[in-house]
Structure formats: C-alpha cells, structure tokens
Design a protein around this motif. Structure first.
Motif, mmCIF file in Angstrom:
data_model
loop_
_atom_site.group_PDB
_atom_site.id
_atom_site.type_symbol
_atom_site.label_atom_id
_atom_site.label_comp_id
_atom_site.label_asym_id
_atom_site.label_seq_id
_atom_site.Cartn_x
_atom_site.Cartn_y
_atom_site.Cartn_z
ATOM 1 N N LYS A 137 1.001 4.219 -2.530
ATOM 2 C CA LYS A 137 0.724 5.717 -2.416
ATOM 3 C C LYS A 137 1.909 6.606 -2.882
ATOM 4 N N ASP A 138 3.041 5.882 -2.836
ATOM 5 C CA ASP A 138 4.154 6.678 -3.329
ATOM 6 C C ASP A 138 4.166 7.018 -4.858
ATOM 7 N N ILE A 185 1.644 4.885 12.110
ATOM 8 C CA ILE A 185 1.044 5.332 10.921
ATOM 9 C C ILE A 185 0.496 6.828 11.002
ATOM 10 N N SER A 201 0.255 7.219 5.848
ATOM 11 C CA SER A 201 1.648 7.408 5.515
ATOM 12 C C SER A 201 2.531 6.829 6.763
ATOM 13 N N LYS A 202 3.610 6.603 6.317
ATOM 14 C CA LYS A 202 4.721 6.012 7.355
ATOM 15 C C LYS A 202 5.435 7.299 8.004
ATOM 16 N N TYR A 255 0.826 -1.152 0.015
ATOM 17 C CA TYR A 255 -0.025 0.063 -0.027
ATOM 18 C C TYR A 255 0.839 1.194 0.088
ATOM 19 N N PHE A 256 1.936 1.432 0.859
ATOM 20 C CA PHE A 256 2.686 2.253 1.130
ATOM 21 C C PHE A 256 3.534 2.657 -0.318
#
Length: 575
Positions: A448-449, A530, A548-549, A444-445
């Motif tokens: 997103k990126d 998160i 987002s991390k 997922y991250f």
C-alpha cells in the motif's frame, strides 16, 4: 381671498409631502431592509464539497482535499420525511449519478468467474527415452522450451553395448550366406535398440564401428522438462526429455463446493488472460474432476484450447467467465450491481430514489446473499420495481451526510429493526495460521505504501512477497467463503506483480482490498488496529477502499495527486 389661497396651498403641500413619504419613504425603507436581508444571507452562506462534506468554508473556492469546486449548501429537506433528502438535478448531472429500476434486466441469469491456470495437454505429452545403456557425451538440446523435430539429432552417447552389437553385425555380415538366420537375428537386435534400417546399413557398408552414437528424436514437440545432463550414465528406458505438443493446451479452473452444481460438461466458458485482458477465447468445459481436493476444497474443471500462434503459455494465470441460470425456485431473487451497494463490513446499504421525477433519496439497509464479480443477490431490504442508485452511490451518501440524514457513517436516531448491524460469522483458526497471515499483512501495508509513493517496481516486489506468504497458509482451516476470498487475493496479487504500470496495479489493488477486508472480518483482526479507508473518486468515481495502520489518510489510488482524498469508514480493532 389671498389668505384663503395661501392656506389652501399649505394644506396641499402637506398632503403632497405625506403622500410622497408613504410612497417613496416606505419603498426606500423596504428596499433597504431587503438589501440587508440579502447581505445577511450571503454572509451566512456556507460552501462545501460534494465529495468531502466535512469541508465548510464561508466563500466559494476549491476543495483543499480533492480540488473540486465547492458548492453552496441549501435547505434541501423541506417537506420531506425525516430520513429523506433531496439533490439538485445539476448536482446529479455533474457527478454522473445514475439510477436503475430493481427488476429490470436479466435476473434469471448471472455470471460466475473461476480462477485457473494454463497447463500442458497431457494427452499430447510424450517422453524421449533411450533404448540402450551408455554415457551421455554431448547433449545437443539443452534448454526447456526448445523445439524438437522428429528425427532430429539430440545427443551423442557412448555405449559399450552398442559397440559390441555393431561388432556382431560386421561379423554376421561376413557369414550371412552361410548363416542367414544369425545375420537376421543380429540386425533385429539393433532394431530393438531403435536403430533405423539406414543406420544399420551404413554401419554394415562402411565396416566402421561408431563409438559416439547419435540419438535421434522419436517424436516432435517442445521440451517441457530436461531429465539428464552431459556426463550422466543412462539405463535402457531412461527418460531424457519430456516433450509437449502445445498446439492445444488445457485451461484448468478451480471450482469451489458451492459452485459445483452450476458447472456442467459442454458449458461455454470465456477464457481471459492477464497477458491479453481484452481478448476472450470461447471454449467448452470438457471434464470435471469427480474427486474433491480435500485441502483446497475445490474440484478441477477443464477446457481444451486451440493454441493458435502460441498465445497460451503453460503456467499462465487465467480467468473463466461462465453464464449460468438461476434455479427455478430462485427466479424471484433480486440482483443488483456491486456499484449500488455501500459495504461497511457490518452494514450493506443502498440508496432508494423515492420519487420518479424528483431526485429524493433515502438510505436503505439490505441483506446480501451470493455474489459474483459484478453483482450481489439481495435477500431482503428491496422490492422489485424500486429505483436505486447504481452509479455515484458514494456521492449520494456524502449528500446525505451533508444534510444530516442517515448515511454510511451515521445511521441516525430513528434506526429501525430492519437496519441493525449485520455481523460476519467468525471462523476459528489456529495460532500458526494467524502468525503467517499477520506476516502477509505486513507485506500488504508495504505494498500500500509503495502505491502511495507511486512506485510500480516496489509495488510488484511486495505483491510477490505477500503472494509467496499466502501460499504457505494451511487452507484446510478455512471454509468455502474464506477460500474464495483467499483465492481472489492470490489472483490480484499475481496481477499486481505481473503488471509494472500503476494503472493496472491500482485496478487489481481495488479488488484485492475488497477480498482482504472480507477475509479479515471472517477470521478476525489479530494485529494492531486497522483502519478501513475509502476514496470516493477512485474506481471512476465509484469509490474504492484500502486498509491502513495509520488513521491519517494517504491515498494509494492517486498518490501525490490527491494524497489526502478519502476518509476512515470503519475500524477493525485488535482481538
């Protein structure tokens, strides 16, 4: 006499000077003070952004985050209660803030949306078999999806069994006058092998035995499955092809336990596909599976669709929209559009317009009940007849922050019992489930990126990877709500991987984030911290969240166009 006149003139002069001082000197001093006050007021004026109230500048200009024109701050809270604030009519018009009366509209009906797939109509599915043993020398139909017409030659088969049967026919034909019963029995033997009268007559008249015997299709259809290859030995009754008639197809929908009571046979459903999102096909529910799937906790509901112009393809993802009526004991329920609710993970908030004419607002916490794709049921916190913000809610919240009032980010000092945090009831899941779910979060991250970088191809790749990982989860550990969130995740991931344009991908990404956020709140965050971030300008200025991390905001809805637009609205700490 002259002396008295001089004295009189001096007195008049002094009186005139005094009067002039009183009139002009005082006025000049007053004007000077007024000008000084105006200059001080202008010097003290602070300019800010309606979308990003943390921006404060001493002069007019553009917001460094979103580029909107800065607006002057004013005292908008005079003569109001401590938790109320006022907005200008101009600000409301510029930001398209809209309100609605709670209770207006059809609250006794709602829509539910079901996810599903197009499948072959099993009632129209047949198979092509052989009626004799042999070896396939040549397949004339080799690909799934090929159309076959009844009587079409589909294979050449060498069959010692048929060679012997043809030899028997030729021998019996010579003796048919003397032994008609034998002749008739031999012909019937070939008919049982599905040879036609014309084929049998051709063998008899030519006197030649065919070693490579042609196999003809018994029915028309489209090849949906091929069971054999050239060179295979086949037995009598063996299936060669599975054939489907796609003039009609099944729309199979997954219905969760809490939705079963709302679905009835004969109910009208609007079917929407990812391939044709603007086209709604009307159908009726014709079958509801009486057995619940113990793994997915769903039952299957089916509608039969006429497949004009081959619009529907088996395997295609679809969505079914069904209008249902609330039960009589639920007729007093309050239903509001989702755009009216700001959801932080712990609190659900709406903004109430306190006065009919003047734009005075107050934040109100509400308790949410059931939801569908467009609306929430309000269990408490609102009354019918109250007016709430239904469009531009995040902008109103920004105005509340700007004026130091209770908002989504800050409840304020006068929090009442009715505004306590609402926590999700956590569910217990296994270590294996958490491990697999964390792997999906990594994808997922990356997704997103990829959207931050505005790379549609990479977004589709990571979406497909995450979808594959979610399919490996043991969903028997989840309850109804979590199953619904997970099903929606899969649907929107499929939408992102199917659409290779950023507009559609980001639209699916918005809905994906809402369901992912809810699911993590239910099962707990077992990875690193998160941050839940939100852009107020995404989703047509209705706002949209993402996970987002990193605490630093990097906007996946606009990319480089407004990379820093947004803020952290919640933090999910590692368990």
């Amino acid at each position: 006499m002259e002396k008295k006149s001089a004295i009189y003139l001096i007195v008049v002069l002094f009186v005139g000077v005094g009067i002039g001082y009183l009139l002009f000197g005082s006025s000049s001093h007053s004007n000077s003070d007024h000008a000084h006050d105006e200059n001080t007021e202008v010097a003290d004026q602070i300019w800010t952004c309606s979308m990003h109230p943390q921006i404060k500048q001493s002069e007019a200009g553009d917001c460094p985050i979103c580029g909107m024109d800065l607006i002057p701050t004013t005292n908008m809270t005079a003569d109001l209660d401590i938790n109320q604030f006022r907005m200008t009519e101009n600000a409301m018009a510029l930001t398209n803030i809209q309100t609605s009366i709670v209770g207006d509209g059809s609250e006794n009906s709602q829509e539910i949306r079901l996810s599903g797939k197009i499948e072959e109509n099993e009632e129209e599915t047949t198979v092509q078999v052989t009626h004799f043993t042999g070896r396939i020398e040549k397949l004339l139909v080799n690909a799934i999806g090929e159309k076959i017409a009844k009587g079409q030659r589909i294979a050449l088969i060498y069959s010692p069994e048929l060679v012997a049967a043809q030899q028997e026919l030729l021998t019996a034909a010579k003796l048919k006058e003397q032994q008609p019963e034998l002749y008739k029995a031999v012909r019937n033997k070939l008919k049982l092998r599905k040879l036609s009268e014309n084929q049998i007559n051709q063998i008899e008249s030519s006197g030649n035995i065919m070693e490579m015997f042609p196999l003809h299709a018994q029915v028309s259809g489209i090849v949906s499955e091929k069971m054999v290859e050239e060179g295979n030995h086949i037995e009598r009754g063996q299936v060669l092809y599975k054939l489907s008639n796609l003039n009609t197809v099944w729309a199979n929908f997954d219905v969760y336990e809490n939705q079963i009571s709302l679905i009835k046979n004969g109910q009208e459903v609007n079917v929407i596909t990812n391939a044709y999102p603007d086209t709604k096909i009307k159908a009726k529910i014709s079958f509801i599976d009486p057995i619940l799937n113990k793994v997915s906790r769903t039952v299957s509901a089916r509608a039969v669709l006429t497949n004009k112009d081959a619009m529907f393809k088996p395997g295609m993802f679809i969505e079914g929209v069904i209008a249902v009526s609330n039960n009589n004991d639920e007729k007093d329920n309050i239903i509001v559009p989702k755009s009216a609710v700001l959801w932080t993970g712990k609190r659900s908030l709406v903004y109430v317009k306190k006065e009919a004419i003047t734009p005075v607002f107050e934040m109100r916490e509400v308790v949410l009940g059931n939801s569908n794709s467009d609306s929430y049921q309000i269990l408490s916190g609102l009354q019918k007849g109250e007016e709430i913000v239904t469009n531009g809610t995040f902008t109103v919240d920004a105005a509340a922050q700007l004026q130091g009032k209770k908002s989504m980010m800050k409840l304020g000092i006068n929090q009442s019992d009715s505004t306590k945090d609402i926590d999700f009831e956590k569910v217990s899941i296994s270590v294996d489930f958490r491990k697999l779910f964390n792997q999906a979060l990594l994808s997922y991250f990356s997704l997103k990126d990829a959207l931050v970088a505005s790379d549609a191809n990479l977004s589709a790749t990571f979406s497909e990877k995450m979808l594959s990982q979610l399919k490996n989860l043991n969903i028997s550990e989840l309850q109804d709500d979590e199953l619904e969130y997970l099903q929606n995740l899969k649907k929107h991931l499929q939408g992102i991987s199917d659409k290779e344009d950023l507009i559609h991908q980001r639209a699916h990404f918005k809905d994906l984030n809402e369901n992912l956020n809810r699911l993590i709140h239910k099962i707990g965050n077992t990875t690193e911290t998160i941050y839940i971030q939100k852009c107020p300008m995404a989703n047509d200025n209705k706002g949209a969240i993402w996970l987002s991390k990193e605490k630093e905001v990097r906007n996946p809805y606009f990319g480089d166009a407004m990379l820093a637009c947004g803020s952290v609205i919640n933090t999910l700490e590692h368990l």
